[in-house]
Design a protein around this motif. Structure first.
Motif, PDB file in Angstrom:
ATOM      1  N   VAL A  38      -1.317   2.988  -5.140  1.00 43.66           N
ATOM      2  CA  VAL A  38      -0.263   2.757  -4.150  1.00 43.66           C
ATOM      3  C   VAL A  38      -0.871   2.367  -2.799  1.00 43.66           C
ATOM      4  O   VAL A  38      -0.369   1.485  -2.103  1.00 43.66           O
ATOM      5  N   VAL A  39      -1.964   3.026  -2.432  1.00 44.75           N
ATOM      6  CA  VAL A  39      -2.629   2.712  -1.164  1.00 44.75           C
ATOM      7  C   VAL A  39      -3.071   1.254  -1.132  1.00 44.75           C
ATOM      8  O   VAL A  39      -2.952   0.566  -0.116  1.00 44.75           O
ATOM      9  N   GLU A  40      -3.568   0.755  -2.267  1.00 44.36           N
ATOM     10  CA  GLU A  40      -4.103  -0.598  -2.319  1.00 44.36           C
ATOM     11  C   GLU A  40      -3.040  -1.675  -2.473  1.00 44.36           C
ATOM     12  O   GLU A  40      -3.337  -2.866  -2.354  1.00 44.36           O
ATOM     13  N   LEU A  41      -1.792  -1.275  -2.753  1.00 42.96           N
ATOM     14  CA  LEU A  41      -0.726  -2.260  -2.903  1.00 42.96           C
ATOM     15  C   LEU A  41      -0.469  -2.982  -1.583  1.00 42.96           C
ATOM     16  O   LEU A  41      -0.515  -2.381  -0.516  1.00 42.96           O
ATOM     17  N   LYS A  42      -0.169  -4.262  -1.668  1.00 40.69           N
ATOM     18  CA  LYS A  42       0.237  -5.012  -0.488  1.00 40.69           C
ATOM     19  C   LYS A  42       1.707  -4.725  -0.213  1.00 40.69           C
ATOM     20  O   LYS A  42       2.458  -4.331  -1.093  1.00 40.69           O
ATOM     21  N   ASP A  43       2.121  -4.944   1.026  1.00 38.66           N
ATOM     22  CA  ASP A  43       3.515  -4.706   1.393  1.00 38.66           C
ATOM     23  C   ASP A  43       4.448  -5.612   0.600  1.00 38.66           C
ATOM     24  O   ASP A  43       4.171  -6.805   0.430  1.00 38.66           O
TER      25      ASP A  43
END
Length: 234
Positions: free
Chosen positions: A203-208
């Motif tokens: 989730v942290v690495e997901l882009k907006d």
């Protein structure tokens, strides 16, 4: 000296990002009784509380997290055994996720338009990581497959009697992710800590997310409805 120490503490607090506690998850998660854990916040309008979320299928969860599924090709020697092994190899077997329904996506857009931009375009995604697969299966039998946002806190969070939770929140553009680690009261540690770390890191690495049609982060995915593959190997 005391004034300098106070200033330094204030500086640290000001520069602390709200997601820092989840970007580097440790083994000492902050568990609280389900009655005390922080729930979801949504608009006070009745229509917003009526927006619904639905239980996601396992592959939908992997696509949402941009997590590559393990899907080896089956052999002709023992098809039944291979199919069973493939099913067991799906990541996060003790995790239940809830995604916004198509109604919610359309309602968000309509509400935003009718109120001349004063409405909300924030969708919410919930992930519950249970300490065991047995616990997940038992809870899934009680939880409804679809539920309004206005009932989430009461039924999905406060309704888990005898449980403790650790809560993590991430804002990713138009989508806010809520991740809850769930264990029985009195449990020591968290047996699915590796899965929890992997989910938090994903989730942290997901882009907006820029719009709701990109929810599953796939180029050809125009809605959040799951479309099974046309051809399947047997």
């Amino acid at each position: 000296m005391e004034q300098k120490e106070k200033k330094n503490k204030n500086k640290k607090q000001k520069h602390q990002h709200p997601n820092h506690q989840t970007t580097k998850p440790s083994s000492d998660f902050s568990f609280k009784p389900s009655s005390d854990v922080k729930g979801l916040r949504f608009g006070g309008q009745f229509i917003v509380k009526s927006f619904t979320i639905r239980r996601a299928r396992p592959l939908e969860l992997l696509r949402l997290l941009s997590f590559p599924p393990t899907n080896p090709k089956p052999t002709n020697n023992n098809t039944t055994t291979t199919a069973t092994n493939n099913k067991n190899k799906l990541p996060f077997p003790s995790t239940t996720a809830f995604l916004p329904t198509n109604f919610t996506i359309l309602a968000h857009h309509a509400w935003h338009t009718l109120t001349l931009g004063l409405g909300t375009k924030k969708s919410k995604v919930l992930l519950f990581v249970f300490e065991t697969e047995t616990m997940k299966a038992a809870v899934d039998r009680v939880w409804p497959p679809e539920i309004p946002l206005g009932e989430v806190n009461k039924r999905l969070i406060r309704g888990l009697n005898g449980c403790e939770m650790a809560r993590f929140k991430f804002r990713k553009g138009c989508i806010t992710f809520y991740v809850y680690a769930v264990r029985q009261v009195g449990s020591l540690g968290f047996s699915c800590a590796d899965d929890l770390r992997a989910i938090l890191q994903s989730v942290v690495e997901l882009k907006d997310f820029l719009d709701h049609t990109a929810m599953l982060a796939m180029p050809n995915q125009r809605t959040i409805s799951f479309a099974p593959p046309v051809a399947m190997a047997h």
